[in-house]
Motif scaffolding. Structure first.
Motif, PDB file in Angstrom:
ATOM      1  N   ASP A 195      22.914 -22.369   1.976  1.00 50.35           N
ATOM      2  CA  ASP A 195      23.789 -22.943   3.003  1.00 50.35           C
ATOM      3  C   ASP A 195      24.652 -21.898   3.710  1.00 50.35           C
ATOM      4  O   ASP A 195      25.597 -22.256   4.415  1.00 50.35           O
ATOM      5  CB  ASP A 195      24.698 -24.037   2.425  1.00 50.35           C
ATOM      6  CG  ASP A 195      23.898 -25.167   1.784  1.00 50.35           C
ATOM      7  OD1 ASP A 195      22.855 -25.537   2.362  1.00 50.35           O
ATOM      8  OD2 ASP A 195      24.312 -25.666   0.721  1.00 50.35           O
ATOM      9  N   ASN A 238      25.444 -19.536   6.639  1.00 49.07           N
ATOM     10  CA  ASN A 238      25.049 -19.414   8.050  1.00 49.07           C
ATOM     11  C   ASN A 238      26.252 -18.942   8.858  1.00 49.07           C
ATOM     12  O   ASN A 238      27.102 -19.753   9.248  1.00 49.07           O
ATOM     13  CB  ASN A 238      24.542 -20.748   8.597  1.00 49.07           C
ATOM     14  CG  ASN A 238      24.129 -20.644  10.053  1.00 49.07           C
ATOM     15  OD1 ASN A 238      23.900 -19.550  10.572  1.00 49.07           O
ATOM     16  ND2 ASN A 238      24.035 -21.775  10.723  1.00 49.07           N
ATOM     17  N   SER A 271      17.771 -22.199   3.794  1.00 51.55           N
ATOM     18  CA  SER A 271      18.531 -22.730   2.663  1.00 51.55           C
ATOM     19  C   SER A 271      17.607 -23.294   1.589  1.00 51.55           C
ATOM     20  O   SER A 271      17.832 -23.101   0.389  1.00 51.55           O
ATOM     21  CB  SER A 271      19.494 -23.816   3.153  1.00 51.55           C
ATOM     22  OG  SER A 271      20.260 -24.323   2.077  1.00 51.55           O
ATOM     23  N   LEU A 281      17.662 -24.744   8.016  1.00 51.16           N
ATOM     24  CA  LEU A 281      17.380 -25.609   6.869  1.00 51.16           C
ATOM     25  C   LEU A 281      16.304 -25.011   5.971  1.00 51.16           C
ATOM     26  O   LEU A 281      16.397 -25.079   4.741  1.00 51.16           O
ATOM     27  CB  LEU A 281      16.931 -26.987   7.369  1.00 51.16           C
ATOM     28  CG  LEU A 281      18.001 -27.801   8.121  1.00 51.16           C
ATOM     29  CD1 LEU A 281      17.395 -29.070   8.690  1.00 51.16           C
ATOM     30  CD2 LEU A 281      19.163 -28.129   7.195  1.00 51.16           C
TER      31      LEU A 281
END
Length: 366
Positions: free
Chosen positions: A289, A291, A178, A175
């Motif tokens: 975002d 990943n 991002s 998180l």
């Protein structure tokens, strides 16, 4: 001289000659149970799932082989995909051999990737190419290592289970990566939230006249260096002693907390290098975002290789081929690209069953 009539039990040479085939058969049985068996079983289980959804598994696997191994471009893509996976293998080999369950490699990978992607493009006009790449790798390694400090401290000085803390830090790291891309390191010249892009000519050089990133070479060096360190050096022996029996290691005069911290730092540092190799060698930037979740994918490969460096390299090659080939097979047959994760899940299940069967056999033999 030993008399010919001497019983085999009293003749060391004869006893060794009889024990060698037994030991070899035992090793082969363990190999089939713990390595080859789970791989074959996972492919069979995945084939059954494909049949249930109306897809011919032989056709599916055939497309994978055709695209990843029997195609020049596919083989190059397979080799390039290996680079970040190899760095992650090095990360996990250090941790697992030292008895540390570092399951936070995905967060460490992404933070290393974001730091490298944010810094490298800014240094292109200031430093020579090799210095830009070196700086990117070093900062990525530091970023990955720093993200492991909290689990390391809790494990070393409070005895907190690192499985929980590394997983929690991994979620936070994903998180945070991002968020950094969207707010701090965002390229102001693009509408899509992403970092600045490192020009192709400033990325890691290609091998010979191919599209293979030289990150592959550095990944191979990392795995082999870690394997030699853990099996041939005094430092590696100390880490393995701490993993095998912390109380005995402490009684022998070793600083268990410091060695635990060192294990976390090395493991997380290699995870950060993995992220840098992906960005500085192939992608050039990081989008919000993004990943790929390579860390959790590599865990079963390292276990199947029994934490052995060369075995990990072989399995990473086949797994990279599977990743590249499955993308083509999915498009041709209408199978979701995430089906590769189904195969990985099957492999984990079969690996666990293999470990259980081996444990039962060992218990019965005692």
């Amino acid at each position: 001289m030993v008399d010919d009539a001497t019983p085999a039990a009293e003749n060391p040479d004869a006893e060794a000659a009889r024990a060698a085939p037994l030991a070899w058969r035992g090793s082969m049985k363990r190999f089939l149970t713990l390595t080859a068996g789970p791989i074959v079983a996972a492919f069979v289980l995945s084939a059954v799932i494909l049949l249930l959804v109306g897809v011919n598994p032989l056709t599916y696997y055939g497309y994978i082989l055709e695209r990843s191994l029997f195609s020049g471009l596919g083989l190059e893509q397979t080799a390039t995909r290996m680079a970040p996976l190899l760095f992650l293998c090095a990360s996990l080999i250090v941790a697992f051999r030292a008895g540390i369950w570092n399951l936070g490699t995905d967060g460490q990978f992404l933070l290393g990737a974001v730091v490298a992607a944010a810094i490298a493009p800014l240094l292109v006009s200031v430093l020579p190419g090799w210095a830009v790449l070196l700086t990117g790798f070093v900062l990525a390694m530091i970023a990955g290592g720093l993200w492991s400090i909290v689990p390391a401290l809790l494990k070393a000085y409070q005895g907190v289970n690192e499985i929980i803390t590394t997983l929690m830090m991994s979620f936070l790291g994903v998180l945070l990566a991002s968020t950094l891309v969207k707010l701090v390191f965002r390229d102001p010249e693009t509408t899509v939230p992403q970092t600045r892009t490192l020009p192709v000519e400033d990325r890691l050089p290609r091998l010979f006249d191919t599209s293979i990133s030289s990150g592959l070479i550095w990944g191979l060096v990392a795995v082999l260096a870690v394997h030699l360190m853990m099996t041939r050096t005094a430092f590696g022996m100390k880490l393995r002693m701490v993993g095998a029996n912390p109380a005995a290691a402490s009684h022998a005069g070793l600083s268990v907390p410091l060695l635990t911290m060192a294990t976390f730092a090395l493991s997380a540092g290699f995870a950060g290098l993995s992220g840098a190799s992906e960005i500085l060698g192939v992608a050039g930037n990081v989008r919000a975002d993004w990943n790929p979740a390579y860390g959790l994918m590599v865990i079963p490969l390292v276990f199947l290789a029994r934490f052995h460096g060369v075995g990990s390299i072989v399995l990473v090659f086949f797994y990279s081929a599977l990743l590249i080939g499955s993308e083509s097979a999915a498009r041709r047959l209408g199978v979701p690209q995430d089906f590769t994760l189904v195969l990985v899940a099957s492999l984990l299940i079969c690996l666990g069953l293999g470990e259980y069967i081996d444990y039962r056999k060992q218990k019965q033999e005692r």
